[in-house]
Design a protein around this motif. Sequence first.
Motif, PDB file in Angstrom:
ATOM      1  N   ASP A   1      -2.947  -0.306  15.271  1.00 33.23           N
ATOM      2  CA  ASP A   1      -2.290  -0.470  13.970  1.00 33.23           C
ATOM      3  C   ASP A   1      -3.296  -0.741  12.849  1.00 33.23           C
ATOM      4  OD1 ASP A   1       0.238  -0.028  15.057  1.00 33.23           O
ATOM      5  OD2 ASP A   1       0.603  -2.169  15.394  1.00 33.23           O
ATOM      6  N   MET A   2      -4.513  -1.156  13.214  1.00 35.54           N
ATOM      7  CA  MET A   2      -5.555  -1.457  12.222  1.00 35.54           C
ATOM      8  C   MET A   2      -6.603  -0.346  12.132  1.00 35.54           C
ATOM      9  SD  MET A   2      -5.254  -4.593  10.735  1.00 35.54           S
ATOM     10  CE  MET A   2      -6.922  -5.073  10.357  1.00 35.54           C
ATOM     11  N   ASN A   3      -6.318   0.815  12.696  1.00 33.51           N
ATOM     12  CA  ASN A   3      -7.275   1.917  12.702  1.00 33.51           C
ATOM     13  C   ASN A   3      -7.201   2.668  11.368  1.00 33.51           C
ATOM     14  OD1 ASN A   3      -8.782   4.206  13.088  1.00 33.51           O
ATOM     15  ND2 ASN A   3      -7.859   4.750  15.048  1.00 33.51           N
ATOM     16  N   PHE A   4      -8.169   2.425  10.507  1.00 28.32           N
ATOM     17  CA  PHE A   4      -8.160   3.022   9.171  1.00 28.32           C
ATOM     18  C   PHE A   4      -8.501   4.511   9.174  1.00 28.32           C
ATOM     19  CE2 PHE A   4      -7.987  -1.359   8.044  1.00 28.32           C
ATOM     20  CZ  PHE A   4      -7.360  -1.397   6.818  1.00 28.32           C
ATOM     21  N   SER A   5      -8.925   5.039  10.316  1.00 27.00           N
ATOM     22  CA  SER A   5      -9.230   6.471  10.367  1.00 27.00           C
ATOM     23  C   SER A   5      -8.011   7.300  10.784  1.00 27.00           C
ATOM     24  CB  SER A   5     -10.401   6.742  11.317  1.00 27.00           C
ATOM     25  OG  SER A   5     -10.063   6.385  12.632  1.00 27.00           O
ATOM     26  N   LYS A   6      -6.936   6.624  11.202  1.00 27.85           N
ATOM     27  CA  LYS A   6      -5.739   7.384  11.582  1.00 27.85           C
ATOM     28  C   LYS A   6      -4.985   7.856  10.340  1.00 27.85           C
ATOM     29  CE  LYS A   6      -2.193   3.809  12.075  1.00 27.85           C
ATOM     30  NZ  LYS A   6      -1.256   3.155  12.960  1.00 27.85           N
ATOM     31  N   GLU A   7      -4.112   8.824  10.541  1.00 28.50           N
ATOM     32  CA  GLU A   7      -3.328   9.354   9.431  1.00 28.50           C
ATOM     33  C   GLU A   7      -2.404   8.277   8.865  1.00 28.50           C
ATOM     34  OE1 GLU A   7      -0.247  13.030   8.493  1.00 28.50           O
ATOM     35  OE2 GLU A   7      -1.528  13.107  10.264  1.00 28.50           O
TER      36      GLU A   7
ATOM     37  N   ASP B   1       0.870  -1.167   0.000  1.00 24.23           N
ATOM     38  CA  ASP B   1       0.000   0.000   0.000  1.00 24.23           C
ATOM     39  C   ASP B   1       0.912   1.223   0.000  1.00 24.23           C
ATOM     40  OD1 ASP B   1      -1.713   2.170   0.848  1.00 24.23           O
ATOM     41  OD2 ASP B   1      -3.110   0.677   1.641  1.00 24.23           O
ATOM     42  N   VAL B   2       0.704   2.163  -0.913  1.00 21.57           N
ATOM     43  CA  VAL B   2       1.572   3.343  -0.989  1.00 21.57           C
ATOM     44  C   VAL B   2       1.270   4.363   0.109  1.00 21.57           C
ATOM     45  CG1 VAL B   2       2.120   3.125  -3.445  1.00 21.57           C
ATOM     46  CG2 VAL B   2       0.125   4.483  -2.723  1.00 21.57           C
ATOM     47  N   SER B   3       0.126   4.207   0.779  1.00 16.08           N
ATOM     48  CA  SER B   3      -0.230   5.043   1.930  1.00 16.08           C
ATOM     49  C   SER B   3      -0.563   4.113   3.097  1.00 16.08           C
ATOM     50  CB  SER B   3      -1.431   5.933   1.606  1.00 16.08           C
ATOM     51  OG  SER B   3      -1.135   6.816   0.555  1.00 16.08           O
ATOM     52  N   PRO B   4       0.456   3.429   3.611  1.00 20.41           N
ATOM     53  CA  PRO B   4       0.206   2.379   4.600  1.00 20.41           C
ATOM     54  C   PRO B   4      -0.188   2.906   5.977  1.00 20.41           C
ATOM     55  CG  PRO B   4       2.558   2.737   4.358  1.00 20.41           C
ATOM     56  CD  PRO B   4       1.882   3.598   3.327  1.00 20.41           C
ATOM     57  N   LEU B   5      -0.891   2.064   6.720  1.00 18.06           N
ATOM     58  CA  LEU B   5      -1.159   2.358   8.128  1.00 18.06           C
ATOM     59  C   LEU B   5       0.122   2.167   8.927  1.00 18.06           C
ATOM     60  CD1 LEU B   5      -4.591   0.571   8.606  1.00 18.06           C
ATOM     61  CD2 LEU B   5      -4.167   3.025   8.450  1.00 18.06           C
ATOM     62  N   VAL B   6       0.875   1.124   8.603  1.00 18.66           N
ATOM     63  CA  VAL B   6       2.196   0.842   9.177  1.00 18.66           C
ATOM     64  C   VAL B   6       3.073   0.307   8.051  1.00 18.66           C
ATOM     65  CG1 VAL B   6       1.301   0.347  11.507  1.00 18.66           C
ATOM     66  CG2 VAL B   6       1.619  -1.519   9.891  1.00 18.66           C
ATOM     67  N   MET B   7       4.381   0.397   8.205  1.00 17.10           N
ATOM     68  CA  MET B   7       5.256  -0.142   7.163  1.00 17.10           C
ATOM     69  C   MET B   7       5.032  -1.653   7.046  1.00 17.10           C
ATOM     70  SD  MET B   7       6.712   2.108   5.424  1.00 17.10           S
ATOM     71  CE  MET B   7       7.916   1.157   4.495  1.00 17.10           C
ATOM     72  N   GLY B   8       4.989  -2.101   5.813  1.00 13.76           N
ATOM     73  CA  GLY B   8       4.729  -3.500   5.532  1.00 13.76           C
ATOM     74  C   GLY B   8       3.279  -3.774   5.170  1.00 13.76           C
TER      75      GLY B   8
ATOM     76  N   PRO C   1       0.925  -5.595   9.499  1.00 16.41           N
ATOM     77  CA  PRO C   1       1.672  -6.013  10.685  1.00 16.41           C
ATOM     78  C   PRO C   1       1.118  -5.276  11.907  1.00 16.41           C
ATOM     79  CG  PRO C   1       3.169  -5.407   8.905  1.00 16.41           C
ATOM     80  CD  PRO C   1       1.795  -4.965   8.499  1.00 16.41           C
ATOM     81  N   MET C   2       0.759  -6.031  12.957  1.00 19.89           N
ATOM     82  CA  MET C   2       0.131  -5.434  14.140  1.00 19.89           C
ATOM     83  C   MET C   2       0.895  -5.751  15.413  1.00 19.89           C
ATOM     84  SD  MET C   2      -3.933  -6.377  13.726  1.00 19.89           S
ATOM     85  CE  MET C   2      -3.930  -6.655  15.463  1.00 19.89           C
ATOM     86  N   ASN C   3       1.090  -4.733  16.216  1.00 21.59           N
ATOM     87  CA  ASN C   3       1.583  -4.928  17.580  1.00 21.59           C
ATOM     88  C   ASN C   3       0.549  -4.462  18.586  1.00 21.59           C
ATOM     89  OD1 ASN C   3       4.239  -6.143  17.269  1.00 21.59           O
ATOM     90  ND2 ASN C   3       4.677  -4.279  16.114  1.00 21.59           N
TER      91      ASN C   3
ATOM     92  N   VAL D   1      -0.398 -10.584  12.069  1.00 17.56           N
ATOM     93  CA  VAL D   1      -0.716  -9.848  10.848  1.00 17.56           C
ATOM     94  C   VAL D   1      -2.236  -9.717  10.823  1.00 17.56           C
ATOM     95  CG1 VAL D   1      -0.706  -9.870   8.329  1.00 17.56           C
ATOM     96  CG2 VAL D   1       1.317 -10.637   9.587  1.00 17.56           C
ATOM     97  N   GLY D   2      -2.688  -8.480  10.884  1.00 13.93           N
ATOM     98  CA  GLY D   2      -4.118  -8.219  10.839  1.00 13.93           C
ATOM     99  C   GLY D   2      -4.649  -8.340   9.426  1.00 13.93           C
ATOM    100  N   VAL D   3      -5.908  -8.722   9.330  1.00 18.03           N
ATOM    101  CA  VAL D   3      -6.567  -8.904   8.040  1.00 18.03           C
ATOM    102  C   VAL D   3      -7.833  -8.055   8.021  1.00 18.03           C
ATOM    103  CG1 VAL D   3      -7.678 -10.578   6.501  1.00 18.03           C
ATOM    104  CG2 VAL D   3      -5.725 -11.272   7.896  1.00 18.03           C
ATOM    105  N   ALA D   4      -8.008  -7.282   6.963  1.00 18.08           N
ATOM    106  CA  ALA D   4      -9.220  -6.472   6.837  1.00 18.08           C
ATOM    107  C   ALA D   4      -9.684  -6.469   5.381  1.00 18.08           C
ATOM    108  CB  ALA D   4      -8.959  -5.033   7.288  1.00 18.08           C
ATOM    109  N   VAL D   5     -10.988  -6.531   5.224  1.00 12.36           N
ATOM    110  CA  VAL D   5     -11.614  -6.368   3.918  1.00 12.36           C
ATOM    111  C   VAL D   5     -12.622  -5.235   4.083  1.00 12.36           C
ATOM    112  CG1 VAL D   5     -13.060  -7.405   2.130  1.00 12.36           C
ATOM    113  CG2 VAL D   5     -11.341  -8.799   3.319  1.00 12.36           C
TER     114      VAL D   5
END
Length: 129
Positions: free
Chosen positions: A103-109, A28-35, A97-99, A79-83
């Motif tokens: 890390d799975m919050n799609f509303s964050k920057e 993803d070119v605008s990732p939530l986290v690297m990877g 990748p989640m710690n 590793v989180g999974v979202a559709v």
Amino acid sequence: MSVFSKIVSGEIQAHVVAETTEFLAFLDVSPLVMGHVLVIPKKEIDYIFDMDEESYFGLTLFAKIVAVGLKKAFPCKKVGVAVIGLEVPHAHIHLIPMNNVGDMNFSKEKLSPSQEELAEAAAKIKAEL
């Protein structure tokens, strides 16, 4: 034609981490986290649950294979999974990748990594597949 179909056709460049004749995984070119990886069927279909069973199961298995390599390349708790499927009309699975749950919050920057950082991340994942 969706932006993902343009990636499949080569019109738009992507940092591909894995590919089969039917599926593609790229950063993803605008990732939530690297990877943060997107896994798609090459055949454009808007809604993941409109996929025929064979393709759906194939996509899910392909995502699992990528997720195993992703976890090795970017050590994390899981590793989180979202559709979600609202932004791009092409079925896709997010592998993140989640710690922690944030890390799975799609509303964050989203992050804005450089092309070099994305290329390094893709190489790390490819090396683990």
